[in-house]
Design a protein around this motif. Sequence first.
Motif, mmCIF file in Angstrom:
data_model
loop_
_atom_site.group_PDB
_atom_site.id
_atom_site.type_symbol
_atom_site.label_atom_id
_atom_site.label_comp_id
_atom_site.label_asym_id
_atom_site.label_seq_id
_atom_site.Cartn_x
_atom_site.Cartn_y
_atom_site.Cartn_z
ATOM 1 N N MET A 1 0.823 -1.206 0.000
ATOM 2 C CA MET A 1 0.000 0.000 0.000
ATOM 3 C C MET A 1 0.861 1.263 0.000
ATOM 4 N N ILE A 2 2.054 1.184 0.611
ATOM 5 C CA ILE A 2 2.935 2.349 0.690
ATOM 6 C C ILE A 2 3.663 2.591 -0.631
ATOM 7 N N SER A 3 4.233 1.512 -1.184
ATOM 8 C CA SER A 3 5.133 1.698 -2.331
ATOM 9 C C SER A 3 4.589 1.206 -3.654
ATOM 10 N N GLY A 4 3.529 0.437 -3.640
ATOM 11 C CA GLY A 4 3.009 -0.121 -4.886
ATOM 12 C C GLY A 4 3.409 -1.568 -5.037
ATOM 13 N N VAL A 5 3.839 -1.960 -6.246
ATOM 14 C CA VAL A 5 4.137 -3.359 -6.530
ATOM 15 C C VAL A 5 5.410 -3.814 -5.823
ATOM 16 N N GLU A 6 6.495 -3.024 -5.925
ATOM 17 C CA GLU A 6 7.798 -3.424 -5.373
ATOM 18 C C GLU A 6 7.864 -3.114 -3.890
#
Length: 575
Positions: free
Chosen positions: A540-545
């Motif tokens: 949720m914070i950074s996306g996929v990675e």
Amino acid sequence: MLAELSIKNFAIIDSLSISLEKGLTVLTGETGAGKSIIIDAVHLLVGGRGSSEFVRYGEERAEIEGLFLIEDDRHPCYEKATEFGIDISEGMIVLRRDISRSGKSVCRINGKLVTIAILREFGRTLIDIHGQHEHQDLMNQDQHLRMLDQYGGKELEHALEEYQQVYKKYTTVKQRLKKFNENEQEMAHRLDLIQFQLHEIGKANLRPNEDIELAEEKRKISNYEKIFKGLQNSYTALHGDQRGLDWVGLAMNHTEDLAIIDKELKEIHETISNSFYLLEEISYKIRDQLDQLEFDPARLDHIEGRLNEITLLKRKYGQSVEEILEYAAKIEDEIDTILNREQHIDHLREELRSVLEDVKIEAENISELRKKLAKDLIYKIGQELKDLHMEKTTFDILFLQNEETDSEQKLTPNGIDDIEFYISTNPGEPLKPLAKIASGGELSRMMLAIKSIFSKHQGVTSIIFDEVDTGVSGRVAQAIAEKIYGVAVGSQVLCISHLPQVAAMADTHLFISKETVQGRTTTSVTSLNESEKIKEMGRMISGVEITDLTKEHAKELIKMAEESKKNRQLVHNKR
């Protein structure tokens, strides 16, 4: 609280069963995974509008079932259960709704079939669903009075009920007076008509139940021969040598001496004796009926003519003689009223003046009560907005009453008040209508502030927030997370969110995902443990990675959330 939720063949959900707990449950997952679909299912469970489109492709029906556990025996749902004849055992309520492919809904509460309207009314006491669409209520001035009244609770509800009773009487008298002041020519035509009708009914000289009595008499005369033969044969079967009474009398005589010998035989003798005297009495009645029986063709003709006359009157004035007579009494009163029109107009005007004074007093009482409630609500919303980093925002409720305070035009079923929510988001700026200046994020916080206050008054079992954090970030997101958790303390809140700050506050974190099985998409729900929660918050914070840094950030958020939750719990326990 909502303890169990079962969903089958609903949209992309094949079969899903979720166990829920008290406190804050956060639902997260990729966009399109089915988070809002689960909330849609709950919305339908408590009486939302259904559609065949909700039924999973290839299936005949969708099934939604929810188990609610009620700990407070004074909960509003018990009053509704009594009203609708629903049994609640051990504080357990099961709602069920099936939607067929044709669009037809079948609703049940604790196994009892109910209408959607009843399900909706019952559901309101159990769940309050707040989604982005509710911002429309804030944007719609017509809804502001309803929201203030909702805050007023039972006290205002009772005051409104008393007002509406008087208001109903006022509108009735006003309508009657208006009718009297209509075109005199129409009134004259009406008088001619009802005078003719009253004369026609009066000329018939009807008696109550006359049609029923005549129909019965006609049936007897029409069946004279059948009645005569039946009675004659019955009498002959009982009376005469070697007939019924002779044989029963013989049996009575034979058992008379035996009754002295045996107690059981005595009972037999008494029964035979009673039967003999009863049959003898009946035979005398049959003989009397035969003596009175006579066939009168003239009487039959008279009855048929009279019934035809009554039938013609029924076609015009009622389904029975009683209804015709009631109609005659009604138009007789109307004739008297029209003939004494001026006198009745004076009487109605006087009555209207009296009722108008009463309705104004009740309306003013409600208005004063609303103004007190408004002051209290303004203060509390101000405190809530400070917690949501809107401390520079000024909130106010303006009462937009008519300038002519004595005007009847402002009287409505809800009183004399017309209100609108106003805000100023920056110091030095004038107050303006909320709908015209609030941004999406501000509306989200405003509605959350209102829900935080109302949740303490409504007494609902569960509250659902569907993406109320849209359009916010940073410290505002943290404030919203803490506010949502504050609502959840001591109750149950379900929240769909894309904010890691909200997920960090969760007592229970459910991850919603979808996958393709045998060419079909299906949704699943997983309850996350601590390590899985950190991983999901990292996404949720950074996306996929997901990097080590995002994991550390997630751990830090959870640690901060735990401290905040402890403080909230301490404040709640002190209350």
